[in-house]
Design a protein around this motif. Structure first.
Motif, PDB file in Angstrom:
ATOM      1  N   SER A 173      38.764  39.980  51.202  1.00 35.58           N
ATOM      2  CA  SER A 173      37.558  40.775  51.426  1.00 35.58           C
ATOM      3  C   SER A 173      37.790  41.689  52.621  1.00 35.58           C
ATOM      4  O   SER A 173      38.593  41.374  53.508  1.00 35.58           O
ATOM      5  N   PRO A 174      37.108  42.815  52.680  1.00 33.60           N
ATOM      6  CA  PRO A 174      37.342  43.782  53.759  1.00 33.60           C
ATOM      7  C   PRO A 174      36.761  43.332  55.095  1.00 33.60           C
ATOM      8  O   PRO A 174      35.885  42.472  55.159  1.00 33.60           O
ATOM      9  N   LYS A 175      37.261  43.924  56.167  1.00 35.17           N
ATOM     10  CA  LYS A 175      36.758  43.634  57.511  1.00 35.17           C
ATOM     11  C   LYS A 175      35.388  44.291  57.703  1.00 35.17           C
ATOM     12  O   LYS A 175      34.997  45.197  56.955  1.00 35.17           O
ATOM     13  N   GLU A 176      34.686  43.846  58.744  1.00 35.33           N
ATOM     14  CA  GLU A 176      33.361  44.401  59.013  1.00 35.33           C
ATOM     15  C   GLU A 176      33.453  45.869  59.409  1.00 35.33           C
ATOM     16  O   GLU A 176      34.473  46.324  59.957  1.00 35.33           O
ATOM     17  N   ILE A 177      32.377  46.597  59.130  1.00 37.07           N
ATOM     18  CA  ILE A 177      32.304  48.020  59.439  1.00 37.07           C
ATOM     19  C   ILE A 177      30.945  48.319  60.064  1.00 37.07           C
ATOM     20  O   ILE A 177      30.088  47.436  60.166  1.00 37.07           O
ATOM     21  N   THR A 178      30.764  49.567  60.473  1.00 42.64           N
ATOM     22  CA  THR A 178      29.471  50.026  60.989  1.00 42.64           C
ATOM     23  C   THR A 178      28.749  50.771  59.876  1.00 42.64           C
ATOM     24  O   THR A 178      29.385  51.463  59.065  1.00 42.64           O
ATOM     25  N   LYS A 179      27.423  50.638  59.834  1.00 45.43           N
ATOM     26  CA  LYS A 179      26.672  51.278  58.748  1.00 45.43           C
ATOM     27  C   LYS A 179      26.904  52.787  58.756  1.00 45.43           C
ATOM     28  O   LYS A 179      27.091  53.408  59.804  1.00 45.43           O
ATOM     29  N   GLY A 180      26.928  53.339  57.551  1.00 41.22           N
ATOM     30  CA  GLY A 180      27.260  54.747  57.381  1.00 41.22           C
ATOM     31  C   GLY A 180      28.706  54.947  56.984  1.00 41.22           C
ATOM     32  O   GLY A 180      29.101  56.049  56.583  1.00 41.22           O
ATOM     33  N   ARG A 181      29.498  53.869  57.073  1.00 40.70           N
ATOM     34  CA  ARG A 181      30.906  53.941  56.672  1.00 40.70           C
ATOM     35  C   ARG A 181      31.131  53.167  55.373  1.00 40.70           C
ATOM     36  O   ARG A 181      30.253  52.454  54.901  1.00 40.70           O
ATOM     37  N   SER A 182      32.346  53.302  54.837  1.00 37.51           N
ATOM     38  CA  SER A 182      32.707  52.594  53.605  1.00 37.51           C
ATOM     39  C   SER A 182      33.732  51.511  53.908  1.00 37.51           C
ATOM     40  O   SER A 182      34.550  51.668  54.832  1.00 37.51           O
ATOM     41  N   PHE A 183      33.710  50.459  53.144  1.00 36.42           N
ATOM     42  CA  PHE A 183      34.723  49.411  53.286  1.00 36.42           C
ATOM     43  C   PHE A 183      36.085  49.980  52.917  1.00 36.42           C
ATOM     44  O   PHE A 183      36.221  50.726  51.944  1.00 36.42           O
ATOM     45  N   SER A 184      37.092  49.613  53.709  1.00 38.16           N
ATOM     46  CA  SER A 184      38.436  50.169  53.496  1.00 38.16           C
ATOM     47  C   SER A 184      39.168  49.518  52.333  1.00 38.16           C
ATOM     48  O   SER A 184      40.086  50.095  51.763  1.00 38.16           O
ATOM     49  N   LYS A 185      38.778  48.289  51.981  1.00 40.91           N
ATOM     50  CA  LYS A 185      39.428  47.567  50.887  1.00 40.91           C
ATOM     51  C   LYS A 185      38.361  46.958  49.966  1.00 40.91           C
ATOM     52  O   LYS A 185      37.219  46.744  50.396  1.00 40.91           O
ATOM     53  N   PRO A 186      38.723  46.633  48.750  1.00 43.63           N
ATOM     54  CA  PRO A 186      37.750  46.026  47.838  1.00 43.63           C
ATOM     55  C   PRO A 186      37.597  44.521  48.087  1.00 43.63           C
ATOM     56  O   PRO A 186      38.433  43.891  48.736  1.00 43.63           O
ATOM     57  N   PHE A 187      36.529  43.972  47.575  1.00 45.58           N
ATOM     58  CA  PHE A 187      36.371  42.520  47.490  1.00 45.58           C
ATOM     59  C   PHE A 187      37.116  42.073  46.229  1.00 45.58           C
ATOM     60  O   PHE A 187      36.931  42.660  45.152  1.00 45.58           O
ATOM     61  N   VAL A 188      37.964  41.074  46.361  1.00 47.36           N
ATOM     62  CA  VAL A 188      38.748  40.595  45.215  1.00 47.36           C
ATOM     63  C   VAL A 188      38.433  39.121  44.970  1.00 47.36           C
ATOM     64  O   VAL A 188      38.515  38.296  45.892  1.00 47.36           O
ATOM     65  N   PHE A 189      38.102  38.805  43.717  1.00 49.03           N
ATOM     66  CA  PHE A 189      37.821  37.430  43.320  1.00 49.03           C
ATOM     67  C   PHE A 189      38.696  37.070  42.125  1.00 49.03           C
ATOM     68  O   PHE A 189      39.092  37.938  41.346  1.00 49.03           O
ATOM     69  N   SER A 190      38.974  35.762  42.004  1.00 49.13           N
ATOM     70  CA  SER A 190      39.871  35.302  40.954  1.00 49.13           C
ATOM     71  C   SER A 190      39.271  34.129  40.189  1.00 49.13           C
ATOM     72  O   SER A 190      38.571  33.290  40.769  1.00 49.13           O
ATOM     73  N   ALA A 191      39.567  34.074  38.886  1.00 47.36           N
ATOM     74  CA  ALA A 191      39.166  32.943  38.037  1.00 47.36           C
ATOM     75  C   ALA A 191      40.423  32.305  37.467  1.00 47.36           C
ATOM     76  O   ALA A 191      41.280  32.991  36.899  1.00 47.36           O
ATOM     77  N   LYS A 192      40.538  30.992  37.641  1.00 42.98           N
ATOM     78  CA  LYS A 192      41.708  30.270  37.130  1.00 42.98           C
ATOM     79  C   LYS A 192      41.283  29.067  36.308  1.00 42.98           C
ATOM     80  O   LYS A 192      40.221  28.488  36.524  1.00 42.98           O
ATOM     81  N   LYS A 193      42.174  28.686  35.382  1.00 46.71           N
ATOM     82  CA  LYS A 193      41.935  27.516  34.544  1.00 46.71           C
ATOM     83  C   LYS A 193      42.408  26.253  35.265  1.00 46.71           C
ATOM     84  O   LYS A 193      42.984  26.324  36.352  1.00 46.71           O
ATOM     85  N   ALA A 194      42.196  25.120  34.628  1.00 50.02           N
ATOM     86  CA  ALA A 194      42.550  23.839  35.239  1.00 50.02           C
ATOM     87  C   ALA A 194      44.036  23.730  35.539  1.00 50.02           C
ATOM     88  O   ALA A 194      44.439  23.098  36.518  1.00 50.02           O
ATOM     89  N   ASP A 195      44.874  24.363  34.709  1.00 51.99           N
ATOM     90  CA  ASP A 195      46.325  24.279  34.921  1.00 51.99           C
ATOM     91  C   ASP A 195      46.836  25.316  35.913  1.00 51.99           C
ATOM     92  O   ASP A 195      48.037  25.441  36.143  1.00 51.99           O
ATOM     93  N   GLY A 196      45.902  26.083  36.510  1.00 49.93           N
ATOM     94  CA  GLY A 196      46.294  27.069  37.509  1.00 49.93           C
ATOM     95  C   GLY A 196      46.603  28.439  36.945  1.00 49.93           C
ATOM     96  O   GLY A 196      46.857  29.378  37.707  1.00 49.93           O
ATOM     97  N   SER A 197      46.577  28.573  35.647  1.00 51.09           N
ATOM     98  CA  SER A 197      46.860  29.874  35.041  1.00 51.09           C
ATOM     99  C   SER A 197      45.630  30.776  35.122  1.00 51.09           C
ATOM    100  O   SER A 197      44.502  30.314  35.296  1.00 51.09           O
ATOM    101  N   ALA A 198      45.883  32.085  34.970  1.00 49.23           N
ATOM    102  CA  ALA A 198      44.798  33.056  35.072  1.00 49.23           C
ATOM    103  C   ALA A 198      43.836  32.937  33.892  1.00 49.23           C
ATOM    104  O   ALA A 198      44.256  32.760  32.744  1.00 49.23           O
TER     105      ALA A 198
END
Length: 327
Positions: free
Chosen positions: A75-100
């Motif tokens: 997840s991106p670092k904190e910013i000041t309002k009026g600016r944009s986050f420099s990186k996206p938020f990334v989330f992942s879902a995996k199965k029980a065996d660890g595969s995507a």
């Protein structure tokens, strides 16, 4: 023995035999009735039907998630309002065996606006890529907030029980957007009260805490009479008349009070106090209220001075932290 006496004996025997006959008949009748009663009772025992609870679509949906794990990858670092986050938020879902978990439906909740009542959230639906990931880049921020972005499997219905049941499959990331108070500045009208509930002075602790964080454009306002306490409209008008609406971004006002007199512990091990800060803020440009909070803090110390000093220092930290992410 006379004939009369013989006749009497015959009568007694007849009566005696009659009584025996009646007793036997009654006994037989009772036994038969009891037997019939038992037999009837056995025949009337109802058969119990086993009830099976039918699984709902929501039950089957939750079962289908067994073994699925949702995580926040980055997840991106904190910013000041009026600016944009420099990186996206990334989330992942995996199965029980660890595969995507490719092609898995996820819902993301994030803050979209803020009012004096609180933060408003919106939902976006995603489908994971071949690596089981989703990527979310918010638009340019317009308000300060310290909250969370939440991601969970997309519900199959609006059933009220699903949000709670989906908690084990929910991942979160910090959303931190600071106020622009560091660049716009603020004037303060925050009064410290004594134990007798009387205002004594403008709070030094709040101003000092801002400066400890490198925010120097914050100081006591030009209006500092206690008669303005509890009169925010008059306070804003007269402050605006003196400094205008562009020199500073915010007017922050309120009180810091003792909820009860400082008390000594029963075992004489120290002192205890409960402090409460009630703070509000308006936009200097137009006077609109943009912030309100009530923050309390319990403090302990070996003597009165330590107890109160520690309490006011810590309460000031909490107030400033809340203002930095709340204005």
């Amino acid at each position: 023995m006379t004939e009369s006496e013989l006749f009497k004996m015959k009568r007694i025997k007849i009566v005696f035999f009659s009584l025996i006959s009646i007793t036997l008949l009654t006994s037989c009748a009772t036994t038969t009735a009891e037997s019939q009663s038992k037999t009837t009772s056995n025949h009337k025992t109802p058969s119990r039907e086993i009830e099976t609870k039918k699984e709902t679509a929501e039950d089957l949906f939750i079962k289908s998630l067994e073994g699925i794990t949702i995580t926040n990858v980055s997840s991106p670092k904190e910013i000041t309002k009026g600016r944009s986050f420099s990186k996206p938020f990334v989330f992942s879902a995996k199965k029980a065996d660890g595969s995507a978990a490719e092609g898995f439906a996820l819902t993301l909740e994030y803050p979209v606006s803020k009012s004096i009542e609180g933060i408003n959230f919106e939902k976006i639906d995603f489908v994971t890529d071949s690596e089981g990931n989703i990527y979310f880049t918010p638009a340019q921020t317009t308000f300060a907030a310290k909250t969370k972005v939440n991601v969970y499997p997309t519900p199959i219905s609006d059933d009220a029980s699903l949000p709670e049941r989906l908690k084990p499959y929910t991942a979160s990331a910090d959303w931190k957007v600071k106020s622009d108070i560091a660049s716009k500045g603020a004037v303060l009208f925050i009064w410290d009260y004594n134990e007798k509930d009387r205002p004594v002075n403008n709070s030094y602790n709040i101003q000092a805490e801002f400066r400890c964080r490198g925010i120097t454009m914050v100081g006591n306002g030009p209006v500092n009479e206690t008669s303005y306490i509890g009169k925010p409209n008059a306070l804003y008008k007269d402050t605006y008349d003196i400094i205008g609406g562009t020199q500073y971004g915010y007017l922050i006002y309120g009180t810091i009070k003792f909820e009860q007199p400082v008390t000594e512990n029963e075992d004489e091990s120290g002192y205890y106090c409960l402090l409460k800060a009630e703070i509000e803020a308006v936009n200097m440009k137009n006077g609109s209220k943009i912030y309100t909070s009530v923050i309390t803090y319990e403090s302990k110390g070996k003597n009165w001075n330590e107890c109160v000093s520690k309490g006011k220092d810590k309460l000031s930290q909490l107030v400033v932290d809340d203002l930095i992410y709340g204005l």
